[in-house]
Design an enzyme around this catalytic site. Structure first.
Site, mmCIF file in Angstrom:
data_model
loop_
_atom_site.group_PDB
_atom_site.id
_atom_site.type_symbol
_atom_site.label_atom_id
_atom_site.label_comp_id
_atom_site.label_asym_id
_atom_site.label_seq_id
_atom_site.Cartn_x
_atom_site.Cartn_y
_atom_site.Cartn_z
ATOM 1 C CD GLU A 36 6.413 5.024 -3.022
ATOM 2 O OE1 GLU A 36 5.233 5.119 -3.445
ATOM 3 O OE2 GLU A 36 6.765 5.412 -1.901
ATOM 4 C CB CYS A 37 8.575 3.397 -10.794
ATOM 5 S SG CYS A 37 8.274 3.110 -12.547
ATOM 6 N N GLY A 38 7.615 0.374 -11.098
ATOM 7 C CA GLY A 38 8.008 -0.953 -11.558
ATOM 8 C C GLY A 38 9.368 -0.955 -12.234
#
Length: 162
Positions: A36-38
């Site tokens: 769930e990271c950029g």
């Protein structure tokens, strides 16, 4: 002398351990990951890099971690399903592990000590490249894409020179 091959990681799928000694003599690229990271789109580049270089013996290993922004909250089965479905990940993956601070797994404690303060992961998708002797030879921050010329050049140098 300690090498990356002296460590093992819990496997993401199937239980048991991922014994890094199985990859002795092969270059390794170990990356702390999060779903769930950029930077999560870097899974695509890691898969592309592994697909291109695996016949040459290169092994990419993902190490999911929830240490940065709580961006890997899922269970092992959720992480595996996400990686396979969204990015077609086929390279080996560890179960979720802490990679920073006093709770870091032994591999990352060694990296922190051996490579020093600047190389410590400060976010998801830090990349650590090891030569065929199991020694760390380069590290790359989250900002460096796995398919960047810097990563590819370092990997090709290892393949040519050991």
């Amino acid at each position: 002398m300690t090498t990356v091959y002296d460590f093992s990681l819990p496997r993401l799928e199937g239980g048991g351990t991922l014994d890094l000694a199985e990859y002795r003599g092969k270059p390794l690229l170990i990356v702390n990951t999060a779903s769930e990271c950029g930077f999560t789109h870097q899974y695509e580049g890691l898969q592309a890099l592994w697909s291109q270089f695996k016949k040459a013996g290169v092994v990419v290993i993902g190490v999911p971690s929830n240490d940065f922004g709580q961006q890997e909250p899922g269970s092992s089965s959720q992480i595996a399903a996400f990686c396979h479905k969204n990015y077609g990940v086929g390279f080996p993956m560890a179960a979720r592990c802490p990679v920073k601070g006093t709770n870091a797994i032994p591999l990352f404690q060694w990296l922190n000590k051996d490579l020093g303060f600047l190389a410590r992961p400060r976010w998801n998708f830090y990349k650590y490249l090891f030569n065929k002797q199991g020694q760390p030879v380069a590290w790359f921050s989250s900002l460096t894409a796995p398919t960047s010329p810097r990563v590819r050049d370092a990997l090709e140098r290892i393949l040519l020179n050991g």
